[in-house]
Scaffold this motif. Structure first.
Motif, PDB file in Angstrom:
ATOM      1  N   VAL A  79      28.414  69.417   4.764  1.00  0.00           N
ATOM      2  CA  VAL A  79      27.458  69.242   3.670  1.00  0.00           C
ATOM      3  C   VAL A  79      26.922  67.809   3.687  1.00  0.00           C
ATOM      4  O   VAL A  79      27.524  66.919   4.270  1.00  0.00           O
ATOM      5  N   ARG A  80      25.786  67.622   3.021  1.00  0.00           N
ATOM      6  CA  ARG A  80      25.140  66.310   2.989  1.00  0.00           C
ATOM      7  C   ARG A  80      25.209  65.733   1.576  1.00  0.00           C
ATOM      8  O   ARG A  80      24.830  66.397   0.608  1.00  0.00           O
ATOM      9  N   GLU A  81      25.634  64.487   1.488  1.00  0.00           N
ATOM     10  CA  GLU A  81      25.690  63.817   0.187  1.00  0.00           C
ATOM     11  C   GLU A  81      24.294  63.692  -0.423  1.00  0.00           C
ATOM     12  O   GLU A  81      24.126  63.854  -1.639  1.00  0.00           O
ATOM     13  N   ASP A  82      23.287  63.438   0.419  1.00  0.00           N
ATOM     14  CA  ASP A  82      21.946  63.215  -0.120  1.00  0.00           C
ATOM     15  C   ASP A  82      21.291  64.499  -0.629  1.00  0.00           C
ATOM     16  O   ASP A  82      20.223  64.450  -1.246  1.00  0.00           O
ATOM     17  N   MET A  83      21.921  65.647  -0.384  1.00  0.00           N
ATOM     18  CA  MET A  83      21.408  66.907  -0.906  1.00  0.00           C
ATOM     19  C   MET A  83      22.089  67.324  -2.205  1.00  0.00           C
ATOM     20  O   MET A  83      21.691  68.306  -2.826  1.00  0.00           O
ATOM     21  N   MET A  84      23.105  66.596  -2.620  1.00  0.00           N
ATOM     22  CA  MET A  84      23.848  66.960  -3.824  1.00  0.00           C
ATOM     23  C   MET A  84      22.991  66.754  -5.077  1.00  0.00           C
ATOM     24  O   MET A  84      22.485  65.649  -5.311  1.00  0.00           O
ATOM     25  N   PRO A  85      22.807  67.791  -5.905  1.00  0.00           N
ATOM     26  CA  PRO A  85      21.956  67.655  -7.096  1.00  0.00           C
ATOM     27  C   PRO A  85      22.707  66.993  -8.262  1.00  0.00           C
ATOM     28  O   PRO A  85      23.543  67.618  -8.919  1.00  0.00           O
ATOM     29  N   VAL A  86      22.428  65.723  -8.481  1.00  0.00           N
ATOM     30  CA  VAL A  86      23.047  64.968  -9.573  1.00  0.00           C
ATOM     31  C   VAL A  86      21.935  64.339 -10.406  1.00  0.00           C
ATOM     32  O   VAL A  86      21.071  63.638  -9.866  1.00  0.00           O
ATOM     33  N   ARG A  87      21.960  64.574 -11.710  1.00  0.00           N
ATOM     34  CA  ARG A  87      20.896  64.068 -12.575  1.00  0.00           C
ATOM     35  C   ARG A  87      21.015  62.557 -12.803  1.00  0.00           C
ATOM     36  O   ARG A  87      22.089  61.979 -12.704  1.00  0.00           O
ATOM     37  N   ARG A  88      19.880  61.958 -13.146  1.00  0.00           N
ATOM     38  CA  ARG A  88      19.804  60.510 -13.319  1.00  0.00           C
ATOM     39  C   ARG A  88      20.771  60.016 -14.395  1.00  0.00           C
ATOM     40  O   ARG A  88      21.440  58.986 -14.216  1.00  0.00           O
ATOM     41  N   VAL A  89      20.864  60.720 -15.506  1.00  0.00           N
ATOM     42  CA  VAL A  89      21.768  60.316 -16.582  1.00  0.00           C
ATOM     43  C   VAL A  89      23.213  60.327 -16.097  1.00  0.00           C
ATOM     44  O   VAL A  89      23.999  59.422 -16.404  1.00  0.00           O
ATOM     45  N   THR A  90      23.563  61.338 -15.317  1.00  0.00           N
ATOM     46  CA  THR A  90      24.920  61.417 -14.761  1.00  0.00           C
ATOM     47  C   THR A  90      25.196  60.239 -13.838  1.00  0.00           C
ATOM     48  O   THR A  90      26.270  59.628 -13.904  1.00  0.00           O
ATOM     49  N   GLY A 133      31.455  67.057 -16.938  1.00  0.00           N
ATOM     50  CA  GLY A 133      31.965  65.694 -16.942  1.00  0.00           C
ATOM     51  C   GLY A 133      31.059  64.742 -17.696  1.00  0.00           C
ATOM     52  O   GLY A 133      31.516  63.892 -18.470  1.00  0.00           O
ATOM     53  N   THR A 134      29.748  64.874 -17.487  1.00  0.00           N
ATOM     54  CA  THR A 134      28.785  64.016 -18.176  1.00  0.00           C
ATOM     55  C   THR A 134      28.855  64.215 -19.684  1.00  0.00           C
ATOM     56  O   THR A 134      28.844  63.248 -20.461  1.00  0.00           O
ATOM     57  N   SER A 135      28.918  65.474 -20.106  1.00  0.00           N
ATOM     58  CA  SER A 135      28.994  65.774 -21.537  1.00  0.00           C
ATOM     59  C   SER A 135      30.272  65.217 -22.163  1.00  0.00           C
ATOM     60  O   SER A 135      30.246  64.659 -23.263  1.00  0.00           O
ATOM     61  N   ILE A 136      31.400  65.360 -21.456  1.00  0.00           N
ATOM     62  CA  ILE A 136      32.673  64.839 -21.968  1.00  0.00           C
ATOM     63  C   ILE A 136      32.599  63.323 -22.144  1.00  0.00           C
ATOM     64  O   ILE A 136      33.012  62.778 -23.178  1.00  0.00           O
ATOM     65  N   ILE A 137      32.072  62.624 -21.145  1.00  0.00           N
ATOM     66  CA  ILE A 137      31.977  61.163 -21.220  1.00  0.00           C
ATOM     67  C   ILE A 137      31.116  60.751 -22.406  1.00  0.00           C
ATOM     68  O   ILE A 137      31.482  59.864 -23.191  1.00  0.00           O
ATOM     69  N   ALA A 138      29.951  61.390 -22.557  1.00  0.00           N
ATOM     70  CA  ALA A 138      29.033  61.020 -23.638  1.00  0.00           C
ATOM     71  C   ALA A 138      29.640  61.263 -25.014  1.00  0.00           C
ATOM     72  O   ALA A 138      29.438  60.473 -25.943  1.00  0.00           O
ATOM     73  N   LYS A 139      30.396  62.349 -25.152  1.00  0.00           N
ATOM     74  CA  LYS A 139      30.968  62.692 -26.452  1.00  0.00           C
ATOM     75  C   LYS A 139      32.231  61.903 -26.766  1.00  0.00           C
ATOM     76  O   LYS A 139      32.471  61.515 -27.911  1.00  0.00           O
ATOM     77  N   ASP A 140      33.060  61.665 -25.764  1.00  0.00           N
ATOM     78  CA  ASP A 140      34.333  60.983 -26.003  1.00  0.00           C
ATOM     79  C   ASP A 140      34.223  59.460 -25.937  1.00  0.00           C
ATOM     80  O   ASP A 140      35.070  58.751 -26.485  1.00  0.00           O
ATOM     81  N   PHE A 141      33.179  58.960 -25.267  1.00  0.00           N
ATOM     82  CA  PHE A 141      33.001  57.514 -25.133  1.00  0.00           C
ATOM     83  C   PHE A 141      31.554  57.123 -25.463  1.00  0.00           C
ATOM     84  O   PHE A 141      30.862  56.529 -24.627  1.00  0.00           O
ATOM     85  N   GLU A 145      25.061  64.751 -23.918  1.00  0.00           N
ATOM     86  CA  GLU A 145      25.908  65.583 -24.787  1.00  0.00           C
ATOM     87  C   GLU A 145      25.512  67.047 -24.687  1.00  0.00           C
ATOM     88  O   GLU A 145      26.371  67.932 -24.678  1.00  0.00           O
ATOM     89  N   ASN A 146      24.223  67.311 -24.601  1.00  0.00           N
ATOM     90  CA  ASN A 146      23.728  68.686 -24.588  1.00  0.00           C
ATOM     91  C   ASN A 146      23.941  69.403 -23.262  1.00  0.00           C
ATOM     92  O   ASN A 146      23.689  70.607 -23.165  1.00  0.00           O
ATOM     93  N   TYR A 147      24.404  68.686 -22.236  1.00  0.00           N
ATOM     94  CA  TYR A 147      24.750  69.369 -20.992  1.00  0.00           C
ATOM     95  C   TYR A 147      25.852  70.408 -21.241  1.00  0.00           C
ATOM     96  O   TYR A 147      26.013  71.345 -20.447  1.00  0.00           O
ATOM     97  N   ALA A 148      26.612  70.238 -22.321  1.00  0.00           N
ATOM     98  CA  ALA A 148      27.664  71.199 -22.662  1.00  0.00           C
ATOM     99  C   ALA A 148      27.104  72.588 -22.956  1.00  0.00           C
ATOM    100  O   ALA A 148      27.843  73.578 -22.933  1.00  0.00           O
ATOM    101  N   MET A 149      25.810  72.669 -23.217  1.00  0.00           N
ATOM    102  CA  MET A 149      25.175  73.954 -23.486  1.00  0.00           C
ATOM    103  C   MET A 149      24.742  74.657 -22.195  1.00  0.00           C
ATOM    104  O   MET A 149      24.186  75.746 -22.239  1.00  0.00           O
ATOM    105  N   GLU A 150      25.024  74.039 -21.041  1.00  0.00           N
ATOM    106  CA  GLU A 150      24.609  74.612 -19.752  1.00  0.00           C
ATOM    107  C   GLU A 150      25.806  75.002 -18.890  1.00  0.00           C
ATOM    108  O   GLU A 150      25.683  75.123 -17.673  1.00  0.00           O
TER     109      GLU A 150
END
Length: 324
Positions: free
Chosen positions: A238-249, A166-174, A191-196
């Motif tokens: 599950v816990r929201e505070d345990m969800m791994p989300v990067r700062r850029v995202t 989702g992050t890669s799509i947003i960065a590339k399309d917008f 954009e490079n998250y698409a490589m992962e």
């Protein structure tokens, strides 16, 4: 109807009434939470899955290849090949189509996967390019993993970080709007998250250990959790505070008003496993970050800001809001 995957209740009615003939060779058909069909052959099992890319306009070949191979990986199967269908809008050039095929071929070569065939055409039935793949893999009956295998008491693990696709799509399309909150360096990172996007390594590492594996695609981690629970007849806490989300995202989601827990997240595997310590050891030993976010239970809920709330199936992925 709204854009995006069909709602689960509608899809269930559609599948139930339109499954054709029953074949003894088909051990498992695709269903809610189960993205692969499993066929019994003389010397093992054949696993098949199919998915299109409709929520992106760039990097289509890379995304299409990985989301289909990821489905195969969740079963513990070794991917063998793919069939590729490309529907290109009028005005497309040979170069546009060739770029998609080059991306597919490059990534397939890295995974020892063959492009076995498919179909390509230019048509006025679409207004932007649609790429759909069917992936085929093989696995022994003893090593097959299904989404329905999750058991109460299992730990729930997420690999890497959520929302990579989702992050890669947003960065590339917008890109222009993304630059309002991201530096140029952060934009390139997004954009490079698409490589992962591949979770093939996770699938191979956890053969014989995981109870259930599910790649996190449309509907984000909450959609994947709901699908795993639906398939296995269990629940989750599950816990929201345990969800791994990067700062850029997080920066992009806040700027675009999107919920990262409901955003398309190819590149992350959702895993239910009894021995979480061993699973983490294997994953981290291979350089794959992994996080325990909760456990399999009888009820279904998520702890948000110390309050347990019920999770309902997402109506559609957050990404589609950007194209309205």
């Amino acid at each position: 109807m709204e854009t995006g995957k069909l709602n689960w209740d509608i899809l269930q009615r559609l599948i139930k009434k339109n499954s054709g003939a029953e074949r003894a060779e088909v051990l498992k058909s695709g269903s809610i939470g189960e993205d692969c069909a499993v066929l019994k052959m003389n010397d093992g099992l054949i696993v098949m899955s199919t998915d299109p890319v409709t929520a992106a306009t760039s990097g289509l070949g890379n995304i299409a290849l990985h989301i289909n191979i990821n489905d195969i990986a969740t079963t513990g199967a070794e991917p063998l090949g793919v069939l590729v269908t490309i529907l290109a809008p009028k005005g497309s050039s040979f170069g546009d189509i060739e770029t998609v095929m080059k991306d597919i071929s490059r990534e397939a070569r890295l995974m020892n996967v063959q492009v076995m065939g498919g179909h390509t055409e230019v048509t006025d039935a679409v207004n932007r390019m649609v790429v759909s793949l069917t992936a085929v893999g093989v696995v022994s009956e003893e090593e097959l993993i299904t989404t329905s295998g999750a058991k109460v008491g299992d730990s729930i693990i997420v690999t890497k970080s959520l929302c990579l696709e989702g992050t890669s799509i947003i960065a590339k399309d917008f890109p222009d709007r993304s630059r309002e909150v991201l530096t140029e360096e952060e934009l390139r990172e997004a954009e490079n998250y698409a490589m992962e996007l591949s979770v093939l390594k996770e699938g191979m590492l956890l053969k014989g250990l995981a109870s259930s594996m599910h790649d996190i695609t449309e509907g984000g981690v909450l959609g994947a959790l709901w699908e795993m629970a639906q398939a296995s007849g269990t629940g989750f806490s599950v816990r929201e505070d345990m969800m791994p989300v990067r700062r850029v995202t997080r920066k992009l989601c806040e700027s675009f008003g999107l919920d990262p827990l409901r955003l398309i997240s190819s590149g992350s595997m959702l895993i239910a496993v009894k021995d979480a310590d061993e699973a983490l050891r294997r994953l981290e030993g291979a350089g794959i970050k992994a996080t325990v976010i909760g456990r399999v239970t009888e009820g279904r809920g998520i702890l948000l800001a110390e309050e347990e709330i019920e999770v309902v199936p997402p109506a559609r992925d957050e990404i589609y809001r950007l194209y309205e």
